[in-house]
Scaffold this motif. Structure first.
Motif, mmCIF file in Angstrom:
data_model
loop_
_atom_site.group_PDB
_atom_site.id
_atom_site.type_symbol
_atom_site.label_atom_id
_atom_site.label_comp_id
_atom_site.label_asym_id
_atom_site.label_seq_id
_atom_site.Cartn_x
_atom_site.Cartn_y
_atom_site.Cartn_z
ATOM 1 N N ALA A 92 -30.858 12.946 -6.763
ATOM 2 C CA ALA A 92 -31.183 11.508 -7.137
ATOM 3 C C ALA A 92 -30.300 10.872 -8.163
ATOM 4 O O ALA A 92 -29.997 9.493 -7.884
ATOM 5 N N ARG A 93 -30.514 11.473 -9.280
ATOM 6 C CA ARG A 93 -29.833 11.179 -10.529
ATOM 7 C C ARG A 93 -29.190 12.198 -11.396
ATOM 8 O O ARG A 93 -29.341 13.294 -10.916
ATOM 9 N N TYR A 94 -28.100 11.761 -12.275
ATOM 10 C CA TYR A 94 -27.553 12.613 -12.974
ATOM 11 C C TYR A 94 -27.415 12.332 -14.310
ATOM 12 O O TYR A 94 -27.615 11.130 -14.786
ATOM 13 N N ALA A 95 -27.047 13.305 -15.165
ATOM 14 C CA ALA A 95 -26.892 13.159 -16.650
ATOM 15 C C ALA A 95 -25.491 13.900 -17.222
ATOM 16 O O ALA A 95 -25.178 14.874 -16.530
ATOM 17 N N ILE A 96 -25.097 13.045 -18.145
ATOM 18 C CA ILE A 96 -23.640 13.784 -18.718
ATOM 19 C C ILE A 96 -24.125 14.580 -20.222
ATOM 20 O O ILE A 96 -24.915 13.598 -20.959
ATOM 21 N N GLY A 97 -24.007 15.630 -20.419
ATOM 22 C CA GLY A 97 -24.063 15.928 -21.927
ATOM 23 C C GLY A 97 -22.754 16.438 -22.566
ATOM 24 O O GLY A 97 -21.850 17.117 -21.793
ATOM 25 N N VAL A 98 -22.508 16.068 -23.609
ATOM 26 C CA VAL A 98 -21.343 16.179 -24.306
ATOM 27 C C VAL A 98 -21.829 17.165 -25.662
ATOM 28 O O VAL A 98 -22.468 16.478 -26.515
ATOM 29 N N HIS A 99 -21.055 18.146 -26.052
ATOM 30 C CA HIS A 99 -21.125 18.979 -27.398
ATOM 31 C C HIS A 99 -19.888 19.044 -27.881
ATOM 32 O O HIS A 99 -19.045 19.668 -27.272
ATOM 33 N N LEU A 100 -19.748 18.132 -29.130
ATOM 34 C CA LEU A 100 -18.490 18.074 -29.817
ATOM 35 C C LEU A 100 -18.585 18.820 -30.963
ATOM 36 O O LEU A 100 -19.682 18.777 -31.894
#
Length: 408
Positions: A80-88
């Motif tokens: 139903a929903r999504y999320a983005i994760g970024v490791h820099l």
């Protein structure tokens, strides 16, 4: 700090509490929610109806009959929903797109940003986030936001939010990894555990009774600065003999560079001089050499593991941990060397071992744990914000039969 009582999680609203109960249980009935939350049947029915209307929760089948009417089971609608994760970090930028349950739907990894200006890094991350979304074809209005973890997240957060048009939340890598383990169900819903994170540095994300503990400045879990030698080498924090300067990845790499034979065997750049390659890259090269049977590399890592184990024992004793998860890119490649050393130390010298053991395990997603955790922080902050409010009980579905039959 008293952690001897029952472990509880508090929520900002009734809706958040019910949604988190459903997430943590996996599958649960309305009756189970009433028993677990202490809310009335009418309140549960109203909240569940709203969650179903929003598409966040779905009716998914029936519990096995116990003589009466079979209970309708509920679970998250994971897509139903999504999320983005970024490791820099200096070595790599890792991007993940996760669904509502924290499962990775798409993942890409690109070269790090050690020498780039912040504006160039933001522009590049914006393009790569767009490519990640396009690779799956998810509608942007179903993406809750973007989580960013790095050594300097505040340097990029606001500009990244403006560039992508997505809400951005910030945190450190170790805390993010702990939240990712908790959200995805890797540990118990109300467990007291730590995610011991090793990338270029060493830190720990701490979850007490199901609630993330950051401390007033967000620096809880700085295990890399546990003092293990009062007369040891100076550390950047101002103390001497900290775990990081004795046995962290940078210390391992520095010792390896002093050994010409190991430098050649591992393919390190520059020998005794500091190379241009990031610490994590050289640590990975040493770890590969150890796994391929290089005795010098193995000895360096085993020495490091003994120091890490001593610090982990101190953390476990101070917090009365139930679970210790090893995670992060350096553990992803060297975890097979560190894991048995930490297990032996905690089996032998954990103060409360007579009452309960500490389960020490390697995260199955150690290499991208920080990015996955960054996405989990978005899910948690948007869907189940936690504060003074309703409590998540220890046993979520004790009244439910263990066997389920799905509707056809």
């Amino acid at each position: 700090m008293n952690v001897s009582g029952p472990a509880r999680v508090t929520h900002a609203s009734t809706r958040a509490a019910v949604l988190d109960l459903i997430r943590a249980a996996g599958m649960i009935s309305r009756v189970g929610l009433v028993n677990a939350s202490g809310l009335t049947g009418g309140t549960i029915s109203t909240v569940v109806r709203g969650l179903i209307d929003e598409g966040l929760v779905a009716e998914t089948g029936h519990a096995e009959s116990t003589g009466g009417k079979r209970r309708v089971m509920l679970q998250l609608n994971h897509f139903a929903r999504y999320a983005i994760g970024v490791h820099l970090d200096d070595a790599r930028i890792t991007y993940v797109l996760t669904n509502l349950g924290g499962a990775v739907v798409a993942r890409i990894s690109r070269a790090g940003a050690a020498s780039e200006e912040p504006a160039a890094v933001v522009a590049r991350m914006t393009r790569e986030v767009g490519a990640l979304i396009d690779s799956v074809g998810v509608d942007r209005d179903r993406i809750l936001g973007l989580g960013l973890v790095s050594a300097r997240p505040s340097e990029f957060g606001l500009e990244l939010e403006r560039a992508t048009g997505l809400p951005v939340v910030l945190d450190n890598d170790a805390t993010a990894a702990a939240i990712g383990e908790h959200w995805s169900g890797g540990v118990g819903a109300t467990a007291t555990f730590a995610a011991l994170y090793m990338g270029s540095d060493i830190g720990a994300g701490v979850v007490l009774g199901g609630t993330t503990h950051r401390g007033p400045s967000g620096h809880a879990g700085e295990i890399g600065h546990a003092c293990l030698d009062l007369d040891g080498p100076p550390c950047r924090c101002g103390a001497r003999g900290c775990l990081e300067v004795l046995a962290g990845p940078a210390a391992v790499v520095a010792r390896a560079r002093e050994d010409r034979a190991l430098t050649r065997a591992a393919g390190l750049v520059g020998g005794r001089t500091r190379p241009a390659t990031p610490v994590a890259t050289d640590f990975a090269a040493i770890s590969r050499a150890a796994r391929q049977g290089n005795a010098r590399a193995l000895a360096l890592l085993e020495r490091s593991a003994r120091y890490v184990a001593a610090a982990a024992r101190t953390l476990a004793n101070a917090l009365d941990l139930e679970v210790l998860v090893l995670t992060g890119p350096s553990f992803a490649i060297a975890g097979s060397i560190y894991l048995p050393v930490l297990r032996e130390e905690l089996d032998r010298a954990f103060v409360a071992r007579g009452a309960h053991p500490v389960s020490v395990r390697l995260s199955p997603s150690a290499a991208s744990a920080a990015a996955i955790g960054a996405a989990a922080i978005v899910l948690q902050s948007e869907l189940v914000p936690r504060t003074q409010g309703l409590r998540l009980p220890d046993d979520l579905a004790a009244d439910e039969p263990p066997v389920f039959q799905h509707a056809r």
